[in-house]
Design a protein around this motif. Structure first.
Motif, PDB file in Angstrom:
ATOM      1  N   ARG A  51      20.977  -1.737  -3.321  1.00 29.91           N
ATOM      2  CA  ARG A  51      20.139  -1.614  -4.390  1.00 29.91           C
ATOM      3  C   ARG A  51      20.937  -3.013  -5.178  1.00 29.91           C
ATOM      4  NH1 ARG A  51      23.298   4.049  -7.075  1.00 29.91           N
ATOM      5  NH2 ARG A  51      25.126   3.453  -6.460  1.00 29.91           N
ATOM      6  N   VAL A  86      19.127  10.527  -7.553  1.00 27.68           N
ATOM      7  CA  VAL A  86      17.520   9.990  -7.319  1.00 27.68           C
ATOM      8  C   VAL A  86      18.814   9.499  -5.089  1.00 27.68           C
ATOM      9  CG1 VAL A  86      16.025   8.165  -7.138  1.00 27.68           C
ATOM     10  CG2 VAL A  86      17.191   8.428  -8.743  1.00 27.68           C
ATOM     11  N   GLY A  87      17.679   9.945  -4.075  1.00 18.02           N
ATOM     12  CA  GLY A  87      17.960  10.187  -2.677  1.00 18.02           C
ATOM     13  C   GLY A  87      19.438  10.510  -2.517  1.00 18.02           C
ATOM     14  N   ILE A 138      13.229   3.258  -4.933  1.00 17.52           N
ATOM     15  CA  ILE A 138      12.932   3.412  -6.493  1.00 17.52           C
ATOM     16  C   ILE A 138      12.962   3.292  -7.579  1.00 17.52           C
ATOM     17  CG2 ILE A 138      13.286   5.715  -7.600  1.00 17.52           C
ATOM     18  CD1 ILE A 138      13.416   5.821  -3.779  1.00 17.52           C
ATOM     19  N   GLU A 194       0.738  -1.082   0.205  1.00 10.18           N
ATOM     20  CA  GLU A 194       0.226  -0.447   0.349  1.00 10.18           C
ATOM     21  C   GLU A 194       0.904   1.581  -0.087  1.00 10.18           C
ATOM     22  OE1 GLU A 194      -0.235  -2.605   2.093  1.00 10.18           O
ATOM     23  OE2 GLU A 194      -0.153  -1.554   3.997  1.00 10.18           O
ATOM     24  N   THR A 195       2.422   0.608   0.060  1.00  8.26           N
ATOM     25  CA  THR A 195       2.948   2.187   0.171  1.00  8.26           C
ATOM     26  C   THR A 195       3.222   2.766  -1.645  1.00  8.26           C
ATOM     27  OG1 THR A 195       4.651   1.596  -0.059  1.00  8.26           O
ATOM     28  CG2 THR A 195       4.618   1.848   2.344  1.00  8.26           C
ATOM     29  N   ALA A 196       2.393   1.683  -2.074  1.00  6.41           N
ATOM     30  CA  ALA A 196       3.376   1.958  -3.682  1.00  6.41           C
ATOM     31  C   ALA A 196       3.416   3.639  -3.963  1.00  6.41           C
ATOM     32  CB  ALA A 196       3.127   0.998  -5.209  1.00  6.41           C
ATOM     33  N   ILE A 197       3.780   4.275  -5.048  1.00  8.11           N
ATOM     34  CA  ILE A 197       2.975   4.916  -5.647  1.00  8.11           C
ATOM     35  C   ILE A 197       3.583   5.091  -7.360  1.00  8.11           C
ATOM     36  CG2 ILE A 197       3.461   7.604  -6.227  1.00  8.11           C
ATOM     37  CD1 ILE A 197       3.154   7.530  -2.622  1.00  8.11           C
ATOM     38  N   ASP A 219       7.635  14.225  -6.301  1.00  7.71           N
ATOM     39  CA  ASP A 219       8.456  13.991  -7.891  1.00  7.71           C
ATOM     40  C   ASP A 219       8.440  15.330  -7.836  1.00  7.71           C
ATOM     41  OD1 ASP A 219       8.750  11.008  -9.281  1.00  7.71           O
ATOM     42  OD2 ASP A 219       8.023  12.844 -10.547  1.00  7.71           O
ATOM     43  N   TYR A 233       7.364   3.981  -7.052  1.00  4.77           N
ATOM     44  CA  TYR A 233       7.926   4.726  -5.503  1.00  4.77           C
ATOM     45  C   TYR A 233       7.422   3.113  -4.452  1.00  4.77           C
ATOM     46  CZ  TYR A 233       9.206   9.121  -7.033  1.00  4.77           C
ATOM     47  OH  TYR A 233      10.127  10.044  -7.122  1.00  4.77           O
ATOM     48  N   ARG A 280      -5.069   9.323   0.214  1.00  2.89           N
ATOM     49  CA  ARG A 280      -3.398  10.865   0.151  1.00  2.89           C
ATOM     50  C   ARG A 280      -3.870  12.028  -0.289  1.00  2.89           C
ATOM     51  NH1 ARG A 280      -0.844   5.836  -2.334  1.00  2.89           N
ATOM     52  NH2 ARG A 280       0.370   4.936  -0.830  1.00  2.89           N
ATOM     53  N   HIS A 304      13.048  15.023 -12.120  1.00  6.31           N
ATOM     54  CA  HIS A 304      13.723  14.804 -13.368  1.00  6.31           C
ATOM     55  C   HIS A 304      14.235  15.292 -14.068  1.00  6.31           C
ATOM     56  CE1 HIS A 304      10.784  12.160 -11.001  1.00  6.31           C
ATOM     57  NE2 HIS A 304      11.043  11.096 -12.041  1.00  6.31           N
ATOM     58  N   ASP A 323      16.482   4.578  -1.173  1.00  7.15           N
ATOM     59  CA  ASP A 323      17.694   5.955  -0.901  1.00  7.15           C
ATOM     60  C   ASP A 323      17.255   5.078   0.863  1.00  7.15           C
ATOM     61  OD1 ASP A 323      18.309   8.044   0.808  1.00  7.15           O
ATOM     62  OD2 ASP A 323      16.034   8.691  -0.473  1.00  7.15           O
ATOM     63  N   ARG A 325      13.034   3.079   1.655  1.00 10.66           N
ATOM     64  CA  ARG A 325      12.664   3.153   0.364  1.00 10.66           C
ATOM     65  C   ARG A 325      13.557   3.033  -1.103  1.00 10.66           C
ATOM     66  NH1 ARG A 325       9.873   7.973   1.176  1.00 10.66           N
ATOM     67  NH2 ARG A 325       7.254   8.484   1.629  1.00 10.66           N
ATOM     68  N   ILE A 332       6.348  12.413  -0.439  1.00 10.27           N
ATOM     69  CA  ILE A 332       7.533  12.355  -1.646  1.00 10.27           C
ATOM     70  C   ILE A 332       7.350  13.092  -2.465  1.00 10.27           C
ATOM     71  CG2 ILE A 332       7.386  10.501  -3.181  1.00 10.27           C
ATOM     72  CD1 ILE A 332       7.074   8.170  -1.681  1.00 10.27           C
ATOM     73  N   THR A 382       8.311   6.418 -12.231  1.00  7.72           N
ATOM     74  CA  THR A 382       9.300   6.760 -11.225  1.00  7.72           C
ATOM     75  C   THR A 382       7.528   5.979 -10.392  1.00  7.72           C
ATOM     76  OG1 THR A 382      10.290   8.288 -12.205  1.00  7.72           O
ATOM     77  CG2 THR A 382      10.358   8.428  -9.639  1.00  7.72           C
ATOM     78  N   GLN A 419      11.227  12.028   1.063  1.00  6.68           N
ATOM     79  CA  GLN A 419      11.260  11.730  -0.333  1.00  6.68           C
ATOM     80  C   GLN A 419      11.898  12.928  -1.092  1.00  6.68           C
ATOM     81  OE1 GLN A 419      13.012   8.593  -0.181  1.00  6.68           O
ATOM     82  NE2 GLN A 419      13.885   8.803  -1.981  1.00  6.68           N
ATOM     83  N   ARG A 450      18.125   6.288   3.237  1.00  7.92           N
ATOM     84  CA  ARG A 450      17.999   7.383   4.387  1.00  7.92           C
ATOM     85  C   ARG A 450      16.151   7.140   4.140  1.00  7.92           C
ATOM     86  NH1 ARG A 450      16.753  11.478   1.995  1.00  7.92           N
ATOM     87  NH2 ARG A 450      17.047  12.713   3.566  1.00  7.92           N
ATOM     88  N   THR A 451      15.801   6.311   4.114  1.00  7.60           N
ATOM     89  CA  THR A 451      13.891   6.651   4.093  1.00  7.60           C
ATOM     90  C   THR A 451      13.788   5.173   3.709  1.00  7.60           C
ATOM     91  OG1 THR A 451      13.840   6.366   1.942  1.00  7.60           O
ATOM     92  CG2 THR A 451      13.775   8.899   2.569  1.00  7.60           C
ATOM     93  N   GLU A 492      17.354   1.652  -8.132  1.00  8.51           N
ATOM     94  CA  GLU A 492      17.521   2.953  -6.635  1.00  8.51           C
ATOM     95  C   GLU A 492      16.944   2.222  -5.302  1.00  8.51           C
ATOM     96  OE1 GLU A 492      20.402   3.840  -5.056  1.00  8.51           O
ATOM     97  OE2 GLU A 492      20.719   5.194  -7.167  1.00  8.51           O
ATOM     98  N   LYS A 521      11.933  13.703   7.271  1.00  4.62           N
ATOM     99  CA  LYS A 521      13.206  12.883   6.467  1.00  4.62           C
ATOM    100  C   LYS A 521      11.949  13.261   5.352  1.00  4.62           C
ATOM    101  CE  LYS A 521      16.692  11.194   7.295  1.00  4.62           C
ATOM    102  NZ  LYS A 521      17.399  13.317   8.157  1.00  4.62           N
ATOM    103  N   TYR A 527       3.425  13.814  -2.750  1.00  3.91           N
ATOM    104  CA  TYR A 527       1.992  12.783  -2.059  1.00  3.91           C
ATOM    105  C   TYR A 527       2.452  12.952  -0.657  1.00  3.91           C
ATOM    106  CZ  TYR A 527       2.069  11.159  -6.911  1.00  3.91           C
ATOM    107  OH  TYR A 527       2.671  11.324  -8.511  1.00  3.91           O
TER     108      TYR A 527
END
Lengths: 352, 352, 352, 352
Positions: free
Chosen positions: A262, B211-212, A313, A176-179, B181, A252, B311, B239, A306, A311, B179, A250, B235, A308-309, A304, B233, B252
């Motif tokens: 990665r 990226v990141g 990508i 459910e975090t997919a964007i 983008d 996430y 969201r 681009h 990240d 995630r 996030i 893209t 994301q 830090r988060t 990629e 933090k 988002y």
């Protein structure tokens, strides 16, 4: 190989961008011959009236859409019509023995209620629809081979699903975090005269559309749910980009295991797509340009993480009219006919 | 008003895209006169050698950068230099009584450790840096008015922060779900000869970069943390888009209260930006095109809520070289001089 | 055909746009194998560091330019180097038995004084240069077949000469009235980092350059003079167009016989190019779009007569990097090797 | 100046690109107030439904076209309608005391037979038409000042005539050798949904149209004849360029006196346009980019002589929607109202 060995194919809805790509690809296909081009609005017109640059190589006239005529002449039929028409035509063509590759949304859904809700059309062809296979060979290779009726994916779902599939199939992300933030060239809107697709409007500009409401959302969700093994909702936002061709999605998502780096994911993707000729996993730190895929049936994936988060990508680049449309249909054709999957499908772009 | 009332200003680093925007805006500003253009690489050149189209209106020669000379002639100095140079120049200029508007990253950070970590440069001007104000007037209006040293925001942070500010300030979202983008025209890369920014490479194509890892990430995070009242933090993915100007940030975030609908948020945004002349909240269902902001100092915000996913999606469009760079600096100038904030700042684009 | 039958070829100067087109075309050529890529500035780099999209298909490293090494491995060598270098390399390569296809200006001139005057380089290879043939197969088909050294035409001359040849050869126009107003995509400037070729500069804009002074002028004139049978001066003006690929040459000339109508000329052109597979004469009233030629080795010619002014206007469209460069070189290769002229040369564009 | 001193103006045909430029320019004009926007197809729509980016600044609704209503509210009326409509409306508006600035072709011709032949429309307003003045202030400054009815020039004629005027007026060229090769951005085609103006069709491509038949030909010829003092035929070829705005006209003509060098001509042009604020003669060797004129009312002229061919080549760059359309109309407004000619007309582009 003599021409007598070529399979006769027809294209219904040949005047649009998907149609002209199909014409191009099939003219250079060693095992098929285009014997029929159909379309109601341009019936009676020589095809080169629509595309003058083909004057030297295509000698066909667009014909009115007549099921009996099509079936009597074609072994395989590509349908490139507006949504809601193929579901009337395909049952008749199948009944008469044709194989059907549909490029509209009509046969992309296993759940026809979803289709009806998003496309505002009731369906009476449930018995047929249940036999249709979603034409994304990287995920449904074996089923496509066995089918007579393929619902070829939309351009956005192709780019998005190839990016998400390994993650969902292997449970690496919180679904459910997919964007999906997707960007498309304007040819995706088809060859229709609309103000917002004029060069004077679209060039030098950029915007989102259909936010939270685009019809490719349920299509992506149905396949994601199939991959994840449970129902998945995703966020999908399309944008119109000032260029002719190409899609970049893209994607996430939050990783379940924040320890993944990665390089791990690149290994996983390479394994997942080991036998997929058209998916190219880029090395560490390389992100795809849509132009790399232009004119080809390839999908380039850049990956990629990240830290830090937590995630991942994934950047997924295709040519929206080839791998996102006509090329994918030809790839499905190759499979249902038992031919080599890559036959007549370009893998090198004319860069730049 | 006679010319004697005009304030003498200088632009150091006038040959880049930010510089030429400043020249354009300041030439039409009724209260300033450009008396100095500085730059080391083009010192000695008439400015119209660099920009021939200005031949009829700019009669200045680029001079070598000399602090004493600048300070003796200018009341206000704009610095448009590569990162890491302004922090050497600004202290001297301030010391000699100039007001300084810096367009580089040097004075954007309250936390110089963050700056040093991301920009690989140690700093010796802590005492000065602490007096600098982040030049985003919609958030730091009062502080800017009182300051002699402004660190003007980057183009991505401007678009991103204007989209996020009401949400973070009022605690409407889960901050770590944010996030961004972002999509930018290639002028954002500056007037530098690089292969990847050639028309032959960048036109008809699209890709992500940094990226990141993009340096605007910590800048956005520092302001977001200030707004949220705790460390945040985010994301951030930039681009490159095949167009000259404009940024669209698609933002988002998950709403804390899933009961909020888009009309609620539009009301909240309108209230938040009630006294901000340059932020335009679009009505329900309207999403911004970057072209609408082109040539203006405006930021257009389109707001959507996806009730399927809880969201909020905010689309923020600016001209990267005006509101994202030179225009914002002029807006800050107007504030520190006590003039009307909107003076000499265009609000209508030449559509299309 | 087994790989053992493939001819080993090398490309010197493979990192530019001409080079990468050659790589693309030759990789799909059934009778050749690329065994060598050379270039001094990128020597030692894997080719996919330069063009990452080729990672899946090209497994070659760029090597330093070493004549002995090249000659020992290659039967045919393509030279894609800056002007003034091939004339040093080619004599050595020929001496060692290689066939040479040069894409620079060095072997395009029969009159080396003209070359020296326009290219500011003295020549010591007269004996060799006299054996070179101008690589425009539509005009010098038979000579190319017999030659070991081809000077492949520039992109502007290709488009211009195919438009003018029937008129000059048959004496239909007053030669000194010929004006070529040519428009090129920016890839014609090569893969070099220059400010004026940045997307931010070139997009959304248009301008002429080299007016009355462009080096393709004497090249066009030498061939025109050969066709006309006497010395001809022409007017040639190139323009940079905000697009990646393609050239359109709009050619104006006064007809000797004002009674000629466009249908007459279309008939004459069709006859003139009867055996030229790559030249396509458009029917009455159809004018070429450069996009029609994109990615192909074709030249589209549209022909109009203005009875009000007694002028013929010929519009000639090519892909500057294919028919205007790499494709033409491959066409010459096919001829010097005695293969079918059209081998491996695309004739259908991926429209749009 | 109080608003009470502003002149009330109306725009009929406000929804097109010319209309929206007029709205932009007139909103920033200190001496006018837009009180009426008219248009039949969009009557009843708030103007911001058509151009959402104007939501914050334009609060007008498009009204049906009613002559009495217009005349009762407006002192000056701009007509931006398709050809053949203004000649019905203008006589009525003039009769009711309005001043009329027409942007269509209807009042551009002194010879109505020419108009009727090229525009296929018979005219019954000869008595009125004879009072109309061609709205090119650089040539007809004094006449415009005295007129109530202006036929504003087309975009191509503006660029072409400003290039040719000094040459013809002073008899420097052989008139029948004049060739105008013009290149326009696609906004010149208007805000109409047409397939060939789609970004997907027009981007990355280039072509001529209307060769020998474009309706701007007789308009250019009529003014050229007036300048030369005898009837002149010229060659005019328009091209569609993949960009939004801008026209470049490259004009070729044979010099009567082959001894003239480009510096002579630059001197002559500077003298000819001495009192024209909007025409900028570029120095030796500088050729205009259309982008330089973008968003401004300027015309940049670059001048070259080719001593090899005795031809002069003049390159003329304008913004087709400003100097080529709405800006020129405002310039005419300033003249007929006795205001400063440059009022509210931008002279600096937002480069890049």
């Amino acid at each position: 190989m003599g021409d007598t060995e070529r399979i006769p194919v027809g294209i219904v809805g040949a005047s649009g961008y998907g149609g002209v790509q199909l014409v191009r690809l099939l003219m250079e296909h060693p095992k098929v011959e285009i014997v029929y081009l159909g379309g109601d609005s341009s019936a009676g017109k020589p095809y080169t009236d629509i595309y003058p640059h083909l004057g030297h190589s295509v000698n066909l006239t667009v014909e009115a859409i007549d099921v009996d005529e099509i079936a009597s002449r074609c072994e395989v039929v590509f349908l490139g019509l507006p949504n809601g028409i193929a579901c009337d035509l395909a049952p008749q063509l199948l009944d008469k023995g044709c194989k059907v590759l549909d490029l509209s949304a009509d046969y992309r859904f296993r759940n026809l209620d979803t289709y009806s809700a998003w496309y505002k059309k009731d369906r009476t062809d449930q018995a047929i629809a249940v036999r249709a296979v979603y034409g994304l060979p990287e995920l449904y290779h074996e089923k496509i081979k066995e089918s007579q009726l393929i619902g070829c994916p939309g351009c956005y779902p192709t780019a998005s699903l190839l990016a998400l599939a390994p993650l969902l199939k292997q449970g690496l992300i919180v679904p459910e975090t997919a964007i999906i933030d997707a960007k498309s060239g304007t040819s995706g809107a088809g060859r229709q005269a609309k103000i917002n697709a004029l060069l004077a409007e679209a060039d030098g500009s950029l915007g989102a559309y259909g936010v939270g409401k685009h019809r490719h959302t349920p299509e992506i969700e149905e396949v994601c749910s199939d991959l994840a093994g449970h129902e998945v909702k995703i966020q999908f936002t399309p944008h119109l980009i000032p260029m002719v061709r190409g899609i970049l999605a893209t994607v996430y998502a939050t990783l379940r295991d924040p320890g993944l780096v990665r390089e791990d994911l690149i290994t996983i993707y390479n394994a997942f797509y080991r036998s997929s000729s058209f998916v190219k996993i880029l090395p560490t730190g390389v992100y795809p340009q849509t132009k790399w895929a232009c004119g080809t049936n390839l999908c380039y994936l850049g990956i990629e993480v990240d830290p830090r988060t937590d995630r991942v990508i994934v950047m997924s680049a295709i040519d929206n009219l080839i791998k996102g449309q006509a090329g994918q249909a030809v790839q499905c054709l190759n499979l249902i006919m038992g031919w080599e999957e890559t036959l007549a499908l370009p893998q090198l772009c004319f860069y730049p």
